[in-house]
Design a protein around this motif. Structure first.
Motif, PDB file in Angstrom:
ATOM      1  N   PHE A  58      -6.322   1.012  -9.016  1.00 53.86           N
ATOM      2  CA  PHE A  58      -5.709   0.431  -7.825  1.00 53.86           C
ATOM      3  C   PHE A  58      -4.666   1.393  -7.274  1.00 53.86           C
ATOM      4  CE2 PHE A  58      -7.341  -3.046 -10.313  1.00 53.86           C
ATOM      5  CZ  PHE A  58      -7.975  -3.826  -9.366  1.00 53.86           C
ATOM      6  N   ARG A  59      -4.527   1.383  -5.960  1.00 53.79           N
ATOM      7  CA  ARG A  59      -3.577   2.261  -5.268  1.00 53.79           C
ATOM      8  C   ARG A  59      -2.725   1.404  -4.332  1.00 53.79           C
ATOM      9  NH1 ARG A  59      -3.154   4.805  -0.301  1.00 53.79           N
ATOM     10  NH2 ARG A  59      -2.331   6.923  -0.350  1.00 53.79           N
ATOM     11  N   LEU A  60      -1.410   1.519  -4.467  1.00 56.19           N
ATOM     12  CA  LEU A  60      -0.484   0.803  -3.593  1.00 56.19           C
ATOM     13  C   LEU A  60       0.215   1.809  -2.684  1.00 56.19           C
ATOM     14  CD1 LEU A  60       1.062  -1.852  -2.831  1.00 56.19           C
ATOM     15  CD2 LEU A  60       2.825  -1.065  -4.416  1.00 56.19           C
ATOM     16  N   ASP A  61       0.049   1.636  -1.376  1.00 62.95           N
ATOM     17  CA  ASP A  61       0.794   2.421  -0.395  1.00 62.95           C
ATOM     18  C   ASP A  61       1.984   1.568   0.016  1.00 62.95           C
ATOM     19  OD1 ASP A  61       1.846   3.792   1.769  1.00 62.95           O
ATOM     20  OD2 ASP A  61      -0.117   4.324   2.585  1.00 62.95           O
ATOM     21  N   ARG A  62       3.184   2.044  -0.247  1.00 61.75           N
ATOM     22  CA  ARG A  62       4.399   1.273   0.004  1.00 61.75           C
ATOM     23  C   ARG A  62       4.964   1.474   1.405  1.00 61.75           C
ATOM     24  NH1 ARG A  62       8.470   3.064  -4.106  1.00 61.75           N
ATOM     25  NH2 ARG A  62       9.569   1.231  -3.397  1.00 61.75           N
ATOM     26  N   ASP A  63       4.272   2.275   2.247  1.00 62.36           N
ATOM     27  CA  ASP A  63       4.784   2.566   3.587  1.00 62.36           C
ATOM     28  C   ASP A  63       3.629   2.868   4.538  1.00 62.36           C
ATOM     29  OD1 ASP A  63       6.551   3.110   5.670  1.00 62.36           O
ATOM     30  OD2 ASP A  63       6.923   5.166   5.010  1.00 62.36           O
ATOM     31  N   THR A  64       2.822   1.866   4.845  1.00 62.24           N
ATOM     32  CA  THR A  64       1.615   2.092   5.649  1.00 62.24           C
ATOM     33  C   THR A  64       1.915   2.501   7.089  1.00 62.24           C
ATOM     34  OG1 THR A  64       1.445  -0.271   6.169  1.00 62.24           O
ATOM     35  CG2 THR A  64       0.187   0.549   4.274  1.00 62.24           C
ATOM     36  N   ASP A  65       3.088   2.179   7.608  1.00 58.64           N
ATOM     37  CA  ASP A  65       3.424   2.607   8.964  1.00 58.64           C
ATOM     38  C   ASP A  65       4.139   3.965   8.985  1.00 58.64           C
ATOM     39  OD1 ASP A  65       5.926   1.896   8.026  1.00 58.64           O
ATOM     40  OD2 ASP A  65       6.345   0.463   9.631  1.00 58.64           O
ATOM     41  N   ALA A  66       4.336   4.550   7.802  1.00 54.97           N
ATOM     42  CA  ALA A  66       4.906   5.897   7.639  1.00 54.97           C
ATOM     43  C   ALA A  66       6.259   6.071   8.337  1.00 54.97           C
ATOM     44  CB  ALA A  66       3.920   6.953   8.119  1.00 54.97           C
ATOM     45  N   ASP A  67       7.099   5.023   8.289  1.00 55.48           N
ATOM     46  CA  ASP A  67       8.413   5.139   8.908  1.00 55.48           C
ATOM     47  C   ASP A  67       9.506   5.515   7.906  1.00 55.48           C
ATOM     48  OD1 ASP A  67       8.779   2.797   7.474  1.00 55.48           O
ATOM     49  OD2 ASP A  67       9.394   1.587   9.209  1.00 55.48           O
ATOM     50  N   GLY A  68       9.112   5.739   6.646  1.00 55.06           N
ATOM     51  CA  GLY A  68      10.069   6.140   5.625  1.00 55.06           C
ATOM     52  C   GLY A  68      10.791   4.989   4.957  1.00 55.06           C
ATOM     53  N   VAL A  69      10.502   3.750   5.363  1.00 57.22           N
ATOM     54  CA  VAL A  69      11.112   2.573   4.735  1.00 57.22           C
ATOM     55  C   VAL A  69      10.050   1.927   3.862  1.00 57.22           C
ATOM     56  CG1 VAL A  69      12.234   0.357   5.115  1.00 57.22           C
ATOM     57  CG2 VAL A  69      12.623   2.236   6.714  1.00 57.22           C
ATOM     58  N   TYR A  70      10.304   1.900   2.556  1.00 55.56           N
ATOM     59  CA  TYR A  70       9.322   1.373   1.612  1.00 55.56           C
ATOM     60  C   TYR A  70       9.464  -0.132   1.423  1.00 55.56           C
ATOM     61  CZ  TYR A  70       8.627   6.261   0.263  1.00 55.56           C
ATOM     62  OH  TYR A  70       8.358   7.601   0.265  1.00 55.56           O
ATOM     63  N   ASP A  71       8.334  -0.749   1.114  1.00 54.77           N
ATOM     64  CA  ASP A  71       8.249  -2.162   0.739  1.00 54.77           C
ATOM     65  C   ASP A  71       8.664  -3.126   1.838  1.00 54.77           C
ATOM     66  OD1 ASP A  71       7.368  -1.330  -1.786  1.00 54.77           O
ATOM     67  OD2 ASP A  71       9.419  -1.186  -2.530  1.00 54.77           O
ATOM     68  N   GLU A  72       8.489  -2.737   3.113  1.00 58.19           N
ATOM     69  CA  GLU A  72       8.726  -3.673   4.207  1.00 58.19           C
ATOM     70  C   GLU A  72       7.642  -4.746   4.170  1.00 58.19           C
ATOM     71  OE1 GLU A  72      10.207  -1.634   8.122  1.00 58.19           O
ATOM     72  OE2 GLU A  72       8.640  -0.401   7.203  1.00 58.19           O
ATOM     73  N   VAL A  73       7.981  -5.960   4.469  1.00 60.50           N
ATOM     74  CA  VAL A  73       7.013  -7.053   4.492  1.00 60.50           C
ATOM     75  C   VAL A  73       5.902  -6.712   5.480  1.00 60.50           C
ATOM     76  CG1 VAL A  73       6.673  -9.499   4.994  1.00 60.50           C
ATOM     77  CG2 VAL A  73       8.760  -8.738   3.845  1.00 60.50           C
ATOM     78  N   GLY A  74       4.668  -6.818   5.024  1.00 58.00           N
ATOM     79  CA  GLY A  74       3.512  -6.541   5.863  1.00 58.00           C
ATOM     80  C   GLY A  74       3.171  -5.073   6.015  1.00 58.00           C
ATOM     81  N   GLU A  75       3.943  -4.181   5.399  1.00 58.33           N
ATOM     82  CA  GLU A  75       3.691  -2.743   5.539  1.00 58.33           C
ATOM     83  C   GLU A  75       3.337  -2.083   4.211  1.00 58.33           C
ATOM     84  OE1 GLU A  75       3.293  -1.328   8.366  1.00 58.33           O
ATOM     85  OE2 GLU A  75       4.008  -3.020   9.541  1.00 58.33           O
ATOM     86  N   THR A  76       2.811  -2.864   3.261  1.00 61.52           N
ATOM     87  CA  THR A  76       2.293  -2.315   2.014  1.00 61.52           C
ATOM     88  C   THR A  76       0.844  -2.763   1.871  1.00 61.52           C
ATOM     89  OG1 THR A  76       2.959  -4.210   0.675  1.00 61.52           O
ATOM     90  CG2 THR A  76       4.566  -2.418   0.884  1.00 61.52           C
ATOM     91  N   VAL A  77       0.038  -1.924   1.224  1.00 61.61           N
ATOM     92  CA  VAL A  77      -1.365  -2.262   1.017  1.00 61.61           C
ATOM     93  C   VAL A  77      -1.769  -1.888  -0.401  1.00 61.61           C
ATOM     94  CG1 VAL A  77      -3.740  -1.739   1.684  1.00 61.61           C
ATOM     95  CG2 VAL A  77      -1.996  -1.973   3.438  1.00 61.61           C
ATOM     96  N   LEU A  78      -2.317  -2.867  -1.115  1.00 61.83           N
ATOM     97  CA  LEU A  78      -2.893  -2.628  -2.430  1.00 61.83           C
ATOM     98  C   LEU A  78      -4.404  -2.606  -2.251  1.00 61.83           C
ATOM     99  CD1 LEU A  78      -2.531  -2.337  -5.514  1.00 61.83           C
ATOM    100  CD2 LEU A  78      -2.736  -4.831  -5.664  1.00 61.83           C
ATOM    101  N   GLU A  79      -5.048  -1.528  -2.725  1.00 60.60           N
ATOM    102  CA  GLU A  79      -6.489  -1.405  -2.576  1.00 60.60           C
ATOM    103  C   GLU A  79      -7.120  -0.960  -3.886  1.00 60.60           C
ATOM    104  OE1 GLU A  79      -7.349   1.611   0.328  1.00 60.60           O
ATOM    105  OE2 GLU A  79      -5.954   3.010  -0.584  1.00 60.60           O
ATOM    106  N   ILE A  80      -8.383  -1.303  -4.051  1.00 59.90           N
ATOM    107  CA  ILE A  80      -9.139  -0.832  -5.195  1.00 59.90           C
ATOM    108  C   ILE A  80      -9.735   0.525  -4.824  1.00 59.90           C
ATOM    109  CG2 ILE A  80     -11.234  -2.093  -4.506  1.00 59.90           C
ATOM    110  CD1 ILE A  80     -11.784  -2.430  -7.559  1.00 59.90           C
TER     111      ILE A  80
END
Length: 179
Positions: A58-80
């Motif tokens: 599994f891979r977790l991206d903690r900043d999908t909008d790439a704004d440098g702020v990690y773990d924002e609600v709705g801006e993380t994605v866990l994928e297989i």
């Protein structure tokens, strides 16, 4: 560092019931990869099992909008990652039918290498061999729904015997080393 963040969480936010292990973190902490046999972490077609399900990557991206702020609600994605590529005919990932383990990340977290024994993750099945934790070395690129086998013969197509382990990627991901 305000609090500890649960990474291997179910969609409800609860901890995984099957556990997780082998965590790796990209250099800046944006991407985290780990293994788990929990079939409830993400939406996917998993092999039928009861107690001892195959471990997946599994891979977790903690900043999908790439704004440098990690773990924002709705801006993380866990994928297989240890899954067959998504297609129009199969819009839900199909997980590996055997264990995948030993994840490693490039410095930016865009490349992830791992060991897999799953015969359904490549077009040509590699013959088995080696130790219990050995297998094929596969590499996934973020945003690209395919896996590339590193352990091939000099023709670049036919797989070697699946007797490889302990992969590691260089910072750029251009070099992969393994046992």
């Amino acid at each position: 560092f305000q609090k500890v963040q649960l990474v291997s969480a179910l969609p409800t936010g609860e901890p995984t019931t099957a556990g997780a292990g082998e965590p790796v973190v990209s250099r800046v902490g944006r991407v985290i990869a780990f293994t788990s046999g929990d079939q409830d972490l993400v939406s996917s077609v998993f092999p039928t099992c009861t107690d001892d399900c195959p471990t997946q990557i599994f891979r977790l991206d903690r900043d999908t909008d790439a704004d440098g702020v990690y773990d924002e609600v709705g801006e993380t994605v866990l994928e297989i990652v240890s899954a067959e590529p998504i297609t129009e005919a199969a819009p839900i990932p199909v997980a590996g039918r055997a264990d995948s383990s030993q994840p490693t990340l490039s410095a930016d977290g865009q490349l992830l290498a791992f060991v897999s024994k799953a015969p359904n993750l490549q077009l040509i099945e590699a013959p088995g061999g080696g130790e219990a934790l050995d297998g094929d070395i596969l590499v996934a690129s973020a945003g690209i729904a395919s896996l590339r086998r590193i352990t091939v013969l000099t023709d670049g197509v036919r797989p070697t015997i699946g007797a490889h382990s302990r992969p590691d990627l260089s910072d750029t991901g251009r070099i992969t080393v393994f046992d």
